[in-house]
Design a protein around this motif. Structure first.
Motif, PDB file in Angstrom:
ATOM      1  N   VAL A  18      66.634  30.545  89.393  1.00 34.03           N
ATOM      2  CA  VAL A  18      66.062  31.887  89.427  1.00 34.03           C
ATOM      3  C   VAL A  18      66.555  32.647  88.199  1.00 34.03           C
ATOM      4  CG1 VAL A  18      65.939  34.082  90.653  1.00 34.03           C
ATOM      5  CG2 VAL A  18      65.936  31.942  91.940  1.00 34.03           C
ATOM      6  N   GLU A  19      65.625  33.213  87.445  1.00 37.12           N
ATOM      7  CA  GLU A  19      65.999  34.025  86.290  1.00 37.12           C
ATOM      8  C   GLU A  19      65.887  35.484  86.691  1.00 37.12           C
ATOM      9  OE1 GLU A  19      65.404  32.996  81.779  1.00 37.12           O
ATOM     10  OE2 GLU A  19      63.613  34.003  82.537  1.00 37.12           O
ATOM     11  N   VAL A  20      66.995  36.186  86.573  1.00 41.18           N
ATOM     12  CA  VAL A  20      67.042  37.609  86.927  1.00 41.18           C
ATOM     13  C   VAL A  20      66.804  38.420  85.657  1.00 41.18           C
ATOM     14  CG1 VAL A  20      68.439  39.453  87.915  1.00 41.18           C
ATOM     15  CG2 VAL A  20      68.658  37.119  88.798  1.00 41.18           C
ATOM     16  N   GLU A  21      65.637  39.055  85.580  1.00 42.58           N
ATOM     17  CA  GLU A  21      65.286  39.876  84.425  1.00 42.58           C
ATOM     18  C   GLU A  21      65.564  41.343  84.756  1.00 42.58           C
ATOM     19  OE1 GLU A  21      61.566  37.330  82.590  1.00 42.58           O
ATOM     20  OE2 GLU A  21      61.147  38.819  84.153  1.00 42.58           O
ATOM     21  N   VAL A  22      66.325  41.996  83.895  1.00 42.18           N
ATOM     22  CA  VAL A  22      66.679  43.397  84.112  1.00 42.18           C
ATOM     23  C   VAL A  22      66.168  44.221  82.934  1.00 42.18           C
ATOM     24  CG1 VAL A  22      68.543  45.056  84.476  1.00 42.18           C
ATOM     25  CG2 VAL A  22      68.727  42.745  85.423  1.00 42.18           C
ATOM     26  N   ASP A  23      65.325  45.197  83.234  1.00 43.16           N
ATOM     27  CA  ASP A  23      64.793  46.100  82.202  1.00 43.16           C
ATOM     28  C   ASP A  23      65.307  47.507  82.465  1.00 43.16           C
ATOM     29  OD1 ASP A  23      62.829  46.822  80.003  1.00 43.16           O
ATOM     30  OD2 ASP A  23      62.105  48.083  81.654  1.00 43.16           O
ATOM     31  N   ILE A  24      65.908  48.111  81.447  1.00 44.61           N
ATOM     32  CA  ILE A  24      66.434  49.477  81.558  1.00 44.61           C
ATOM     33  C   ILE A  24      65.689  50.352  80.552  1.00 44.61           C
ATOM     34  CG2 ILE A  24      68.475  50.934  81.307  1.00 44.61           C
ATOM     35  CD1 ILE A  24      70.175  48.558  82.099  1.00 44.61           C
ATOM     36  N   SER A  25      65.082  51.417  81.049  1.00 38.47           N
ATOM     37  CA  SER A  25      64.313  52.301  80.167  1.00 38.47           C
ATOM     38  C   SER A  25      64.470  53.748  80.628  1.00 38.47           C
ATOM     39  CB  SER A  25      62.833  51.903  80.170  1.00 38.47           C
ATOM     40  OG  SER A  25      62.303  51.974  81.484  1.00 38.47           O
ATOM     41  N   ARG A  26      64.058  54.668  79.744  1.00 40.33           N
ATOM     42  CA  ARG A  26      64.131  56.096  80.083  1.00 40.33           C
ATOM     43  C   ARG A  26      63.048  56.439  81.098  1.00 40.33           C
ATOM     44  NH1 ARG A  26      67.567  58.776  76.875  1.00 40.33           N
ATOM     45  NH2 ARG A  26      68.203  57.785  74.914  1.00 40.33           N
ATOM     46  N   GLY A  27      63.311  57.432  81.899  1.00 43.79           N
ATOM     47  CA  GLY A  27      62.347  57.858  82.897  1.00 43.79           C
ATOM     48  C   GLY A  27      63.055  58.388  84.128  1.00 43.79           C
ATOM     49  N   LEU A  28      62.302  58.570  85.186  1.00 47.61           N
ATOM     50  CA  LEU A  28      62.895  59.041  86.435  1.00 47.61           C
ATOM     51  C   LEU A  28      63.902  58.030  86.952  1.00 47.61           C
ATOM     52  CD1 LEU A  28      59.693  60.422  88.222  1.00 47.61           C
ATOM     53  CD2 LEU A  28      61.537  61.746  87.171  1.00 47.61           C
ATOM     54  N   PRO A  29      64.989  58.483  87.609  1.00 52.48           N
ATOM     55  CA  PRO A  29      66.018  57.556  88.120  1.00 52.48           C
ATOM     56  C   PRO A  29      65.506  56.723  89.295  1.00 52.48           C
ATOM     57  CG  PRO A  29      66.486  59.803  88.815  1.00 52.48           C
ATOM     58  CD  PRO A  29      65.334  59.891  87.864  1.00 52.48           C
ATOM     59  N   GLY A  62      68.179  56.514  84.820  1.00 52.22           N
ATOM     60  CA  GLY A  62      66.855  56.242  84.284  1.00 52.22           C
ATOM     61  C   GLY A  62      66.155  55.208  85.135  1.00 52.22           C
ATOM     62  N   ARG A  63      65.215  54.517  84.547  1.00 51.91           N
ATOM     63  CA  ARG A  63      64.414  53.541  85.284  1.00 51.91           C
ATOM     64  C   ARG A  63      65.001  52.137  85.108  1.00 51.91           C
ATOM     65  NH1 ARG A  63      59.325  53.934  87.340  1.00 51.91           N
ATOM     66  NH2 ARG A  63      58.268  51.980  87.799  1.00 51.91           N
ATOM     67  N   ILE A  64      65.339  51.512  86.231  1.00 53.69           N
ATOM     68  CA  ILE A  64      65.868  50.142  86.213  1.00 53.69           C
ATOM     69  C   ILE A  64      64.921  49.267  87.032  1.00 53.69           C
ATOM     70  CG2 ILE A  64      67.771  48.619  86.857  1.00 53.69           C
ATOM     71  CD1 ILE A  64      69.648  51.003  86.587  1.00 53.69           C
ATOM     72  N   THR A  65      64.404  48.233  86.383  1.00 49.99           N
ATOM     73  CA  THR A  65      63.505  47.299  87.067  1.00 49.99           C
ATOM     74  C   THR A  65      64.104  45.901  87.007  1.00 49.99           C
ATOM     75  OG1 THR A  65      61.580  48.608  86.425  1.00 49.99           O
ATOM     76  CG2 THR A  65      61.170  46.358  87.190  1.00 49.99           C
ATOM     77  N   VAL A  66      64.226  45.273  88.162  1.00 47.45           N
ATOM     78  CA  VAL A  66      64.768  43.915  88.256  1.00 47.45           C
ATOM     79  C   VAL A  66      63.668  42.998  88.769  1.00 47.45           C
ATOM     80  CG1 VAL A  66      66.490  42.419  89.323  1.00 47.45           C
ATOM     81  CG2 VAL A  66      67.087  44.773  88.718  1.00 47.45           C
TER      82      VAL A  66
END
Length: 506
Positions: A18-29, A62-66
């Motif tokens: 399983v590859e865990v991809e984490v994207d961190i960007s500006r935006g609502l928390p 900010g916005r964290i998408t996993v």
């Protein structure tokens, strides 16, 4: 910025990357986890945020998408806490980490609210996956150190908390796992409380259990309540050989997936003895469920499954035992999945001969009519009985047997014969296969009968109305009896003894 962290999961017992991809960007928390994670994974958000804060790390506002890839496969377990946390910390650049570590190591572990790493399931599977896919190693919690140490050929990095993980990510340095492993205690194979020496009488039952242990055969004991069926069944563990290293890994893997390991027992070093109650559900015994889970027959792998009062089990559960008893595995198919679990066990079963249990006793103690007796035993179908190699009848001990002091063997002496018989089979088949698993080709090669034995067998087939499967099983038992006697060929006395364990079918 996207950070990719490697981890592992399992479906049934088969591991996958399983590859865990984490994207961190500006935006609502907002903190989102996608990729078909179960409830434990979705709840990890709160554990991760609190664990990082209490460990001295600031969480990005900010916005964290996993994303857990492959996104179309269901993933379960709390061990994704660590790779998600590592992805977030590296994505925020909280410290200068080495890219090659993220590329070459798997991460598995649960995070506590204070940032410590806790024991989790499936660590052995993850370590095996890392080795098979050519990764350098795996990072695991300190509490999983013993099971992680079973897998050789990779780096096993032990961490107690997030600070330990940071140190490894920045320096690449870690201490050899051997430092964390206490010297193993000497294995005790025979429990003095479960020694055959303590059992008076019942010599045929003792002999049947010796044959079961020697060749991996299944046994049915039919007898009066209080005659010692359960007591004898438990004592088979004292005459079985110890586990080999590959078997320990296999069992520890199964028990890790099932969540049956603990700090007290992190590695399975003894053969399992599973004794489910007759009120247990089909899923509990066979396995399956909404998410594929191991049943008692798989937890008894490489050991013993004891079904006390077997006739009281639900009929559909008993019929579902056909495949495991024949194929040594169970295939479970549901609308959303199909899995296979190993279940190479010795089945020891016991029951009363009738509803009141006194059918075998003299003096007219039985109050059941012949039709009631027949109805009671008909709960065991022909196909199931065909798959049981040995069947014996037992009665209560008489006064002489209870008060007498006739010579009795210790388990250690019986165990020596069992080990010798298994060594003969290992040399014969050049594998860990036992006589109970012989094929028709094996029987023709290793279970040949002389002319006199063929005549005996012909009469047995006619008088006992034996099926082809029952015929093969008699030959398998005879081969084991010959191995226990260290005889190259099956002699007449070996065959006659094997047939005697099928007489009750009549």
């Amino acid at each position: 910025m996207i950070v990719k962290v490697k981890s592992g999961s399992y479906f049934g017992i088969e591991p996958f990357l399983v590859e865990v991809e984490v994207d961190i960007s500006r935006g609502l928390p907002i903190f989102n986890i996608v990729g078909l994670g179960d409830t434990a994974i979705l709840e990890s958000k709160e554990r991760i945020k609190t664990g990082m804060r209490n460990s001295g790390y600031e969480m990005f506002i900010g916005r964290i998408t996993v994303n857990l890839t492959p996104a179309n496969v269901k993933k379960i377990g709390t061990h994704f806490d660590l790779p998600i946390t590592v992805g977030i910390m590296c994505g925020q650049r909280l410290f200068n980490y080495k890219d090659e570590i993220l590329e070459n190591y798997l991460f598995m572990g649960e995070i506590s609210l204070n940032g410590d790493l806790r024991r989790t399931q499936g660590i052995v599977n993850g370590a095996i996956l890392a080795r098979e896919l050519g990764y350098k190693g795996i990072v695991i919690p300190y509490d999983n150190r013993k099971e992680g140490s079973l897998i050789k050929g990779i780096d096993v990095v032990v961490a107690k908390n997030l600070k330990d993980v940071e140190k490894f990510l920045t320096t690449g340095e870690f201490e050899n796992i051997e430092k964390f492993i206490e010297k193993p205690e000497e294995k005790i194979f025979v429990d003095e409380e479960l020694d055959f020496y303590q059992v008076k009488g019942q010599e045929k039952a003792k002999r049947a259990l010796e044959i079961c242990a020697g060749g991996g055969h299944n046994l049915l004991m039919v007898g009066t309540p209080g005659c010692g069926k359960t007591m004898l069944a438990k004592r088979i563990m004292s005459i079985l050989p110890s586990l080999e290293e590959s078997e320990e890994i296999e069992l520890t893997k199964l028990y890790s997936i099932a969540g049956k390991l603990s700090e007290k027992e992190p590695i399975i070093t003894k053969r399992p003895f599973r004794a489910p109650h007759h009120t247990s559900s089909g899923v509990a015994i066979i396995g399956g469920g909404r998410n594929p889970t191991l049943g008692e027959i798989s937890l008894a792998n490489r050991g013993v499954l004891f079904l006390d009062e077997i006739v009281e089990f639900k009929k559909d559960i008993l019929e579902n035992l056909r495949e495991p008893l024949e194929e040594k595995k169970i295939s479970i198919t549901r609308a959303g999945y199909r899995v296979e679990f190993p279940c190479e066990f010795i089945m020891i079963s016991a029951c009363n001969p009738c509803k009141c249990g006194m059918y075998f006793e003299e003096g007219g103690l039985c109050s059941c009519t012949p039709s009631e007796v027949a109805k009671y035993m008909r709960k065991l179908s022909g196909p199931i009985l065909d798959r049981i190699d040995l069947k014996i009848e037992m009665t209560r001990l008489n006064e002489e047997e209870l008060l007498g002091d006739s010579p009795r063997e210790h388990s250690v002496d019986i165990r020596k014969r069992v080990i010798k018989a298994r060594e003969i089979q290992k040399k014969r088949f050049k594998s860990d296969k036992l006589n109970s698993s012989m094929t028709r080709t094996d029987l023709e090669k290793y279970a040949k009968l002389d002319e006199n034995s063929k005549i005996i067998m012909k009469n047995a087939i006619k008088n006992l109305n034996l099926s082809a499967r029952a015929f093969d099983r008699i030959l398998k038992v005879a081969r084991t009896i010959a191995d226990l006697a260290e005889s190259k060929n099956i002699e007449t006395e070996h065959l006659l003894e094997a047939i005697s364990y099928r007489i009750t079918e009549k």
